[in-house]
Each structure stands twice: as structure tokens, then as C-alpha cells.
Design a protein around this motif. Structure first.
Motif, PDB file in Angstrom:
ATOM      1  N   PHE A 132       0.979  -1.052  -0.014  1.00 11.17           N
ATOM      2  CA  PHE A 132      -0.059   0.056   0.036  1.00 11.17           C
ATOM      3  C   PHE A 132       0.988   1.248  -0.157  1.00 11.17           C
ATOM      4  O   PHE A 132       2.171   1.341   0.505  1.00 11.17           O
ATOM      5  CB  PHE A 132      -0.809   0.131   1.217  1.00 11.17           C
TER       6      PHE A 132
ATOM      7  N   ARG B   1      -8.234  -3.752  -0.513  1.00 15.09           N
ATOM      8  CA  ARG B   1      -8.893  -3.000   0.348  1.00 15.09           C
ATOM      9  C   ARG B   1      -7.930  -2.963   1.738  1.00 15.09           C
ATOM     10  O   ARG B   1      -7.850  -3.999   2.366  1.00 15.09           O
ATOM     11  CB  ARG B   1     -10.162  -3.581   0.556  1.00 15.09           C
ATOM     12  N   GLU B   2      -7.821  -1.815   2.193  1.00 11.39           N
ATOM     13  CA  GLU B   2      -6.851  -1.707   3.322  1.00 11.39           C
ATOM     14  C   GLU B   2      -7.533  -2.432   4.535  1.00 11.39           C
ATOM     15  O   GLU B   2      -6.445  -3.085   5.539  1.00 11.39           O
ATOM     16  CB  GLU B   2      -6.905  -0.246   3.727  1.00 11.39           C
TER      17      GLU B   2
ATOM     18  N   GLU C 162      -5.607   9.455   1.177  1.00  8.44           N
ATOM     19  CA  GLU C 162      -5.722   8.287   1.982  1.00  8.44           C
ATOM     20  C   GLU C 162      -4.698   7.137   1.578  1.00  8.44           C
ATOM     21  O   GLU C 162      -3.968   7.156   0.236  1.00  8.44           O
ATOM     22  CB  GLU C 162      -7.239   7.612   1.900  1.00  8.44           C
ATOM     23  N   ARG C 163      -4.615   6.136   2.447  1.00  7.41           N
ATOM     24  CA  ARG C 163      -3.776   5.223   1.941  1.00  7.41           C
ATOM     25  C   ARG C 163      -4.473   4.306   0.954  1.00  7.41           C
ATOM     26  O   ARG C 163      -5.573   3.904   1.203  1.00  7.41           O
ATOM     27  CB  ARG C 163      -3.427   4.243   3.035  1.00  7.41           C
ATOM     28  N   GLU C 164      -3.741   3.804  -0.076  1.00  8.70           N
ATOM     29  CA  GLU C 164      -4.264   3.110  -1.149  1.00  8.70           C
ATOM     30  C   GLU C 164      -3.619   1.729  -1.436  1.00  8.70           C
ATOM     31  O   GLU C 164      -2.204   1.871  -1.504  1.00  8.70           O
ATOM     32  CB  GLU C 164      -4.409   3.886  -2.560  1.00  8.70           C
ATOM     33  N   GLY C 165      -4.445   0.774  -1.862  1.00 12.48           N
ATOM     34  CA  GLY C 165      -3.650  -0.474  -2.322  1.00 12.48           C
ATOM     35  C   GLY C 165      -2.932  -0.176  -3.702  1.00 12.48           C
ATOM     36  O   GLY C 165      -3.351   0.238  -4.662  1.00 12.48           O
TER      37      GLY C 165
ATOM     38  N   TYR D 123       3.882   0.854   2.383  1.00 12.66           N
ATOM     39  CA  TYR D 123       3.833  -0.048   3.498  1.00 12.66           C
ATOM     40  C   TYR D 123       3.469  -1.599   2.923  1.00 12.66           C
ATOM     41  O   TYR D 123       2.705  -1.757   1.791  1.00 12.66           O
ATOM     42  CB  TYR D 123       2.544   0.270   4.214  1.00 12.66           C
TER      43      TYR D 123
ATOM     44  N   GLN E 273       0.757   5.759   0.771  1.00 12.32           N
ATOM     45  CA  GLN E 273       0.070   6.606   1.211  1.00 12.32           C
ATOM     46  C   GLN E 273       0.765   8.250   1.045  1.00 12.32           C
ATOM     47  O   GLN E 273       1.882   8.381   1.579  1.00 12.32           O
ATOM     48  CB  GLN E 273      -0.333   6.820   2.785  1.00 12.32           C
TER      49      GLN E 273
ATOM     50  N   ALA F 206       1.882  -5.261   3.779  1.00 11.88           N
ATOM     51  CA  ALA F 206       0.911  -5.535   4.730  1.00 11.88           C
ATOM     52  C   ALA F 206       0.639  -7.092   4.636  1.00 11.88           C
ATOM     53  O   ALA F 206       0.698  -7.586   3.409  1.00 11.88           O
ATOM     54  CB  ALA F 206      -0.518  -4.801   4.631  1.00 11.88           C
TER      55      ALA F 206
ATOM     56  N   TRP G   8       0.787  -4.677   9.689  1.00 16.62           N
ATOM     57  CA  TRP G   8       1.424  -3.928   8.481  1.00 16.62           C
ATOM     58  C   TRP G   8       2.888  -3.573   9.227  1.00 16.62           C
ATOM     59  O   TRP G   8       3.320  -3.643  10.341  1.00 16.62           O
ATOM     60  CB  TRP G   8       0.537  -2.340   8.832  1.00 16.62           C
TER      61      TRP G   8
ATOM     62  N   TYR H  43      -6.592  -6.072   5.856  1.00 16.02           N
ATOM     63  CA  TYR H  43      -5.063  -6.534   6.141  1.00 16.02           C
ATOM     64  C   TYR H  43      -4.896  -6.054   7.817  1.00 16.02           C
ATOM     65  O   TYR H  43      -5.307  -5.223   8.074  1.00 16.02           O
ATOM     66  CB  TYR H  43      -4.159  -5.636   5.360  1.00 16.02           C
TER      67      TYR H  43
END
Length: 123
Positions: free
Chosen positions: A37, A106-107, A44-47, A94, A39, A96, A113, A110
Motif C-alpha cells: 500500500f 482494500r486496506e 488516504e492509503r491506497e492499495g 507499506y 500513502q 501488509a 502492517w 489486512y
């Protein structure tokens, strides 16, 4: 709690390449998915990409053809090869781990991390 430790971030010029690594002990079993992921500030954090236990891979559309996810089960290590990097790829990346993940990028799927590794694309 098992650790996920990312390495390999840094600064690179547009068009350059980086390879991220994630030490991911204990997540090599078939039902675990390992993902990257990212950020960026204010976002927002994204895959980015995910690899399942059966080696199936998925990518965000923005990185398809430029990024490659892989893993080495003998070394318990996850990789993300990033080529032709763009300014927009600047972010904290990151890794995960998730168990029996349904929605691959989808965050919330997971549970585990890493702390992240910074990738900066600039000229």
C-alpha cells in the motif's frame, strides 16, 4: 506479533527504478495475502499490489505494467519492483499481510502492517 519490515525506499528521478523489500516471516502459507500500500501526504492509503499464497497477483490500474510484485518464500521476503517511476508515485510505501483476503486492495482486509519506507520521485 510477527513483524513486517520494509526496506529499499529512497529518492529517484522520474523514469527511474527502485525495488522495495519486506521481510515477512510467518506469512508464506497459502491462505495469506501479502500486499503493498502507499500513502501520500493529504491522501488516504491506497492499495498498490497484492500477491496471494498461490502466487496470483493484482495491481492498481495506475501501476500496471510498471510495478511487479513477487515473493521469495525461501527468504520470507516480499518485493515490489517499481520501474518508470513518476512524481505521483511519491509516497510512504507499506507492506501488509492479510488472512483469507477477499477484496485484495482494500486496506481493512489486512491485519498486519510494517512501518513503511519512503519513496520520493523528484528531479
Amino acid at each position: 506479533q510477527a513483524l513486517l519490515v520494509e526496506t529499499g525506499g529512497g529518492s529517484v528521478q522520474p523514469g527511474g527504478s527502485l525495488r522495495l523489500s519486506c521481510a515477512a516471516a510467518e506469512y508464506s502459507a497459502r491462505l495469506w495475502s501479502l500486499a503493498w500500500f502507499r500513502q501520500s501526504p493529504g491522501k488516504e492509503r491506497e492499495g498498490v499490489s497484492v500477491i496471494d499464497g498461490d502466487e496470483t497477483t493484482n495491481y492498481a490500474s495506475s501501476v500496471k505494467g510498471r510495478f511487479t510484485i513477487s515473493k521469495d518464500n525461501t527468504k520470507n521476503t516480499l518485493y515490489l519492483q517499481m520501474n518508470n517511476l513518476e512524481y505521483e508515485n511519491t509516497a510512504m510505501y507499506y507492506c501488509a499481510a492479510g488472512y483469507m483476503v477477499a477484496d485484495k486492495l482494500r486496506e481493512l482486509e489486512y491485519n498486519y502492517w510494517g512501518q513503511g519506507t519512503q519513496v520520493t520521485v523528484s528531479s
